[in-house]
Design an enzyme around this catalytic site. Structure first.
Site, PDB file in Angstrom:
ATOM      1  N   GLY A 172      39.965  41.338  39.434  1.00 56.98           N
ATOM      2  CA  GLY A 172      40.006  40.665  40.722  1.00 56.98           C
ATOM      3  C   GLY A 172      40.318  41.640  41.829  1.00 56.98           C
ATOM      4  CB  SER A 173      40.514  41.208  45.450  1.00 53.30           C
ATOM      5  OG  SER A 173      39.127  40.958  45.454  1.00 53.30           O
ATOM      6  CG  ASN A 174      43.900  45.176  43.069  1.00 50.05           C
ATOM      7  OD1 ASN A 174      44.167  44.254  42.308  1.00 50.05           O
ATOM      8  ND2 ASN A 174      43.223  46.247  42.697  1.00 50.05           N
ATOM      9  CG  ASN A 440      42.690  37.927  42.668  1.00 53.96           C
ATOM     10  OD1 ASN A 440      42.224  38.997  42.302  1.00 53.96           O
ATOM     11  ND2 ASN A 440      42.407  37.377  43.827  1.00 53.96           N
ATOM     12  NE  ARG A 457      43.380  42.544  38.661  1.00 51.69           N
ATOM     13  CZ  ARG A 457      43.391  41.773  39.749  1.00 51.69           C
ATOM     14  NH1 ARG A 457      43.536  42.320  40.950  1.00 51.69           N
ATOM     15  NH2 ARG A 457      43.239  40.474  39.660  1.00 51.69           N
TER      16      ARG A 457
END
Length: 525
Positions: A172-174, A440, A457
């Protein structure tokens, strides 16, 4: 025309104009010049007309777009925007005027137009809203609900957890925010690290927008005016990740045909009239009627029209929402049911475009905060900081209040207790030791969702940020380029226990076996 365009050494457009409307028009023109083919594809996706030039493979999307009423919802939202926020509506119109001018004046059209024989079509004032809706309709909960239903049906309810998004295989995004107490300058730092699917061209466009009212750099979505997800106005900046919120519901519908049309069984035990009409989708490059029907899976009629076929799609909408699968005759697998989709813009006629101009005009965190109160979808976790020390970490978007069962799988429309009863207040969060991380994972948006990304993450970013007392902007690439994948630890630990097997000798290779590969057959993790 009071607008100037300058391109830097990387080709990024820097636009300057005398007013926000002229600037929007210039943004539309430069986007049409740089992303003409992308704009044309997105316009067709919003309208549900992609198969007319992309062929049968695009038909399934066109059917979903028509049945989910994407274009009609965009029109409704723009009509409501004109009534409630005429300034923003006029600003969007100016952008559309610029797109149409750029498409008409572009002397070097994208090569895809020549290959397909397609001519760029005319944009309507509502088209940017349709592009936004088509881009994000699959970002929320309903695909996951279909998947859980599929797994539960074939493997049993206990198997659903095996495929949860919280598992180690997801990505996913960070993003992260470091307060001024933890930086070398005394000012906060924000990092945005969006991990989109690989797309060519990408969904974002670097751009600089300047006029007397604002001066903003950031990432625009081609086809949509302004800078929404990632921006910097000089004194305040913001970035987002997907909140993993659940704001779409699926209802199993019981439908029946009558002499007057179609009726749906409601939670009150009565049959209610459903809206119904048919639409025609053109499909390019199809050999015959059977081929169209087989590829589309559409109950309808295909007629030859020279190089194209046409498919009729029945569009039904109940009190819950548009029927996206099945109908009075049942689902494609023979199940005697249909599925309707309920999603906020269809219910409220509001797509959140009222936030876009205030974001450009923002000077402080409080301005960003107020602007995001108008945000609708996708539901995001937002971080913002300004030069006066203001910090923001909140969820932005509209999530309905309803029973927990709605968030898991399709629920029966004919049973009471599955109605929407209001809207959640978007949660807010603070910083821990001067740091906030969004990836996320379960965080401020936890009350709004069902499945989230695993925490490795976010934990890795937090650990890296804890490893240095003071951070500068020049230090941030160390986090952006970090390659440590914590979810791979069990596999790496297992590999470390194995001995290195000796390579096979020539005698051990069967003469009929294919030669061994000379390079990696899969991408590196």
């Amino acid at each position: 025309m009071s607008a100037e365009t300058y391109r830097d050494a990387w080709g990024i457009p820097h636009l300057r104009a005398d007013s926000p409307h002229e600037l929007a028009r210039a943004q539309g023109r430069v986007t049409a010049r740089d992303r003409a083919w992308q704009l044309e594809v997105e316009r067709h996706r919003a309208q549900g007309t992609s198969a007319a030039f992309l062929g049968p493979e695009a038909l399934s999307w066109d059917r979903l777009a028509r049945r989910a009423r994407l274009a009609d919802t965009a029109r409704r939202c723009f009509t409501a925007l004109e009534r409630k926020d005429p300034e923003t509506a006029a600003w969007v119109r100016a952008y559309v005027d610029g797109v149409n001018e750029g498409l008409a004046q572009n002397g070097r059209p994208a090569p895809e137009f020549a290959r397909t024989g397609l001519t760029p079509g005319q944009w309507e004032p509502w088209t940017p809203l349709g592009v936004w809706l088509a881009t994000h309709i699959l970002f929320a909960g309903f695909p996951a609900k279909l998947w859980r239903e599929h797994v539960s049906t074939h493997l049993g309810p206990e198997a659903v957890a095996l495929f949860a998004a919280d598992g180690p295989g997801t990505a996913g995004s960070n993003g992260w925010l470091v307060s001024g107490e933890r930086t070398t300058t005394g000012h906060a730092l924000i990092a945005g690290d969006p991990h989109r699917f690989i797309e060519d061209p990408g969904v974002y466009q670097q751009i600089h927008l300047s006029c007397p009212e604002f001066d903003v750099v950031g990432l625009a979505v081609p086809g949509v005016p302004g800078v929404a997800h990632f921006g910097h106005t000089g004194t305040v900046a913001w970035a987002i990740t997907n909140a993993m919120a659940d704001y779409q519901d699926l209802y199993r519908e019981r439908l029946r045909r009558t002499g007057a049309g179609v009726e749906a069984l409601g939670p009150d035990g009565a049959w209610h009239r459903a809206a119904r009409h048919t639409e025609t989708i053109q499909v390019a490059g199809v050999a015959g009627v059977a081929g169209v029907a087989g590829v589309a899976g559409v109950a309808g009629v295909a007629r030859g029209t020279g190089e194209r076929e046409t498919v009729e799609v029945e569009v039904i909408e109940t009190d819950r929402g548009p029927v996206i699968a099945g109908g009075p005759e049942g689902l494609d697998d023979g199940t005697p049911a249909a599925l309707s989709l309920r999603y906020p813009p269809r219910v409220t006629s509001d797509l959140g475009f009222g936030a876009l101009l205030p974001l450009l005009r923002a000077r402080r965190v409080a301005d960003v905060d107020r602007a995001l109160d108008a945000w609708t979808e996708p539901v995001n976790v937002v971080q913002a900081a300004d030069t006066e020390g203001g910090l923001l970490h909140r969820v932005a978007g509209r999530v309905p209040v309803r029973p927990a069962a709605n968030g898991l799988r399709p629920v029966p429309a004919w049973e009471p207790g599955h109605e929407w009863t209001g809207w959640h207040t978007p949660p807010r969060a603070g910083l821990t030791e001067g740091v906030a991380v969004m990836a996320n994972q379960r965080g401020p948006s936890t009350p709004l969702g069902v499945e989230f990304a695993p925490p490795h993450r976010a934990d890795r970013i937090a650990a890296l940020l804890a490893g240095r007392e003071r951070w500068s902007a020049a230090d941030m690439p160390a986090i952006h380029t970090d390659t440590h994948l914590a979810s791979a630890t069990p596999l790496l630990n297992h590999l470390a226990t194995l001995t290195d097997p000796a390579p096979p000798t020539d005698e051990a290779v069967s003469p009929t076996a294919p030669p061994p590969p000379t390079g990696p057959t899969h991408p590196a993790p």
